[in-house]
Design an enzyme around this catalytic site. Sequence first.
Site, PDB file in Angstrom:
ATOM      1  N   ARG A 269       7.989   3.433  -5.820  1.00 36.55           N
ATOM      2  CA  ARG A 269       8.837   4.463  -6.396  1.00 36.55           C
ATOM      3  C   ARG A 269       9.304   3.987  -7.765  1.00 36.55           C
ATOM      4  O   ARG A 269       9.377   2.785  -8.030  1.00 36.55           O
ATOM      5  CB  ARG A 269      10.046   4.735  -5.492  1.00 36.55           C
ATOM      6  CG  ARG A 269       9.675   5.215  -4.095  1.00 36.55           C
ATOM      7  CD  ARG A 269      10.912   5.335  -3.210  1.00 36.55           C
ATOM      8  NE  ARG A 269      10.563   5.759  -1.854  1.00 36.55           N
ATOM      9  CZ  ARG A 269      10.225   4.947  -0.866  1.00 36.55           C
ATOM     10  NH1 ARG A 269      10.189   3.628  -1.086  1.00 36.55           N
ATOM     11  NH2 ARG A 269       9.920   5.411   0.324  1.00 36.55           N
TER      12      ARG A 269
ATOM     13  N   HIS B 280       6.496   3.113   4.301  1.00 37.72           N
ATOM     14  CA  HIS B 280       6.970   4.236   5.102  1.00 37.72           C
ATOM     15  C   HIS B 280       7.505   3.752   6.443  1.00 37.72           C
ATOM     16  O   HIS B 280       6.946   2.832   7.054  1.00 37.72           O
ATOM     17  CB  HIS B 280       5.838   5.244   5.342  1.00 37.72           C
ATOM     18  CG  HIS B 280       5.525   6.082   4.149  1.00 37.72           C
ATOM     19  ND1 HIS B 280       4.326   6.730   3.977  1.00 37.72           N
ATOM     20  CD2 HIS B 280       6.279   6.393   3.058  1.00 37.72           C
ATOM     21  CE1 HIS B 280       4.340   7.406   2.835  1.00 37.72           C
ATOM     22  NE2 HIS B 280       5.513   7.216   2.268  1.00 37.72           N
TER      23      HIS B 280
ATOM     24  N   LYS C 105      13.884   2.072  -0.394  1.00 37.85           N
ATOM     25  CA  LYS C 105      14.580   3.166   0.288  1.00 37.85           C
ATOM     26  C   LYS C 105      14.806   2.842   1.762  1.00 37.85           C
ATOM     27  O   LYS C 105      15.834   3.199   2.337  1.00 37.85           O
ATOM     28  CB  LYS C 105      13.757   4.455   0.152  1.00 37.85           C
ATOM     29  CG  LYS C 105      14.418   5.697   0.695  1.00 37.85           C
ATOM     30  CD  LYS C 105      13.546   6.918   0.430  1.00 37.85           C
ATOM     31  CE  LYS C 105      14.196   8.187   0.965  1.00 37.85           C
ATOM     32  NZ  LYS C 105      13.343   9.374   0.726  1.00 37.85           N
TER      33      LYS C 105
ATOM     34  N   TYR D 232      -1.472  12.070   3.578  1.00 37.05           N
ATOM     35  CA  TYR D 232      -2.595  11.772   2.691  1.00 37.05           C
ATOM     36  C   TYR D 232      -3.928  11.690   3.439  1.00 37.05           C
ATOM     37  O   TYR D 232      -4.980  11.517   2.816  1.00 37.05           O
ATOM     38  CB  TYR D 232      -2.361  10.433   1.987  1.00 37.05           C
ATOM     39  CG  TYR D 232      -1.064  10.363   1.209  1.00 37.05           C
ATOM     40  CD1 TYR D 232      -0.943  10.972  -0.034  1.00 37.05           C
ATOM     41  CD2 TYR D 232       0.045   9.702   1.724  1.00 37.05           C
ATOM     42  CE1 TYR D 232       0.246  10.920  -0.747  1.00 37.05           C
ATOM     43  CE2 TYR D 232       1.236   9.637   1.017  1.00 37.05           C
ATOM     44  CZ  TYR D 232       1.331  10.245  -0.212  1.00 37.05           C
ATOM     45  OH  TYR D 232       2.511  10.197  -0.920  1.00 37.05           O
TER      46      TYR D 232
ATOM     47  N   HIS E 136       7.419  10.929  -8.941  1.00 35.63           N
ATOM     48  CA  HIS E 136       6.807  10.660  -7.635  1.00 35.63           C
ATOM     49  C   HIS E 136       5.311  10.930  -7.660  1.00 35.63           C
ATOM     50  O   HIS E 136       4.588  10.494  -6.753  1.00 35.63           O
ATOM     51  CB  HIS E 136       7.482  11.515  -6.559  1.00 35.63           C
ATOM     52  CG  HIS E 136       7.928  10.719  -5.374  1.00 35.63           C
ATOM     53  ND1 HIS E 136       8.745   9.613  -5.470  1.00 35.63           N
ATOM     54  CD2 HIS E 136       7.638  10.842  -4.044  1.00 35.63           C
ATOM     55  CE1 HIS E 136       8.959   9.116  -4.268  1.00 35.63           C
ATOM     56  NE2 HIS E 136       8.293   9.835  -3.382  1.00 35.63           N
TER      57      HIS E 136
ATOM     58  N   ARG F  19       3.313   7.758  -7.408  1.00 36.53           N
ATOM     59  CA  ARG F  19       3.198   7.228  -6.031  1.00 36.53           C
ATOM     60  C   ARG F  19       2.135   7.998  -5.260  1.00 36.53           C
ATOM     61  O   ARG F  19       1.306   7.407  -4.565  1.00 36.53           O
ATOM     62  CB  ARG F  19       4.566   7.336  -5.347  1.00 36.53           C
ATOM     63  CG  ARG F  19       4.657   6.774  -3.934  1.00 36.53           C
ATOM     64  CD  ARG F  19       6.122   6.733  -3.541  1.00 36.53           C
ATOM     65  NE  ARG F  19       6.377   6.529  -2.126  1.00 36.53           N
ATOM     66  CZ  ARG F  19       6.475   5.339  -1.542  1.00 36.53           C
ATOM     67  NH1 ARG F  19       6.289   4.246  -2.246  1.00 36.53           N
ATOM     68  NH2 ARG F  19       6.750   5.239  -0.252  1.00 36.53           N
TER      69      ARG F  19
END
Length: 335
Positions: free
Chosen positions: A198, A299, A221, A308, A273, A276
């Site tokens: 990010r 994640h 995050k 994806y 974003h 990314r």
Amino acid sequence: MAIVQLPDGRWRVDVEPIKGKRFRKTLKTKGEAQRFEATCRSKCIETPNWSPKPKDRRRLSELVQLWYELHGVSLTDGHRRFAILKTTAQAMGDPIARSVEGAHVASIRAKWMAKGVTGKTANNRLGYLKAVYNELHKLDVIDYPCPFSRIQPVRLQERPLAYLTKPQIAELLEALRTRDTAPHTYMVAVICLSTGARWGEAQALTPERIGSGVITFANTKSKRVRAVPVARSLVESIHKHWREHGPFSNCIGVFRKVLLETSINPPKGQSSHILRHTFAAHFIMGGGHIVTLKEILGHASLSMTMRYAHLAPEHLHDAIRLGPMADFTLPPANP
């Protein structure tokens, strides 16, 4: 010492379970009055010092303030959430917190969306409100759960994730490289494209987090540290950049401005974003494993990374190979 009905229809309880311990309360129905009397008697027998708690009359804004002081301050985006929650409480008329009804929350949400608030933003506000009740309930600040827990988020239409093609990457990097007023923007963008980081994670990098062929992201995050292998040439370029220009500064605004000056037209809300997404898309299209991508991106769950999966060369091809029509040859269509 009894339960008596008042002229206005309510019921008055006056009970002394043990000598010197007397409780009085006015309730709407006789059943409530009888339950209150029975509770007082049984509790005082078990615990002589017991006394009924007064009904919690604190308003929503007071709970929001307590949530921030006890929990929100520890969150990365706690101050932003606090501001949203205060505005939300005011928009709802700052009601008694325990008496908020689901219908009222749904009505407020409908008004937000009628004024142009997106479904995602409305869902975020609802989630933040529920979190206030849930966290304070866990901390024993309130003795009741969220009163509108059954209100579900608005169902959103899933949007395709945009990513840059190789020519678009070249165009963007050239535009950033030639912008002399913000030399950091180019290098931060290169790091994002090389690692899937990010923007904030890349921008916060310090020399001690860049080892021999590995970049370590600590301000993530998910609050977890993750390490991503990179080319040695990138490590050398970053160190050279820092020697010439110093540590990275906040340059996201410059990136967004330069991006708008290119021929690239990213979807709303996917400006930084998109870098990314670009890393993830090209990783999968190049044959990368979805679980490996999950670890690289950091994640928390595989479901996030599965967005994806459709870009994989062999994605869902088994639907053709294993489906019920696999062995059938269809006749030619009628002219």
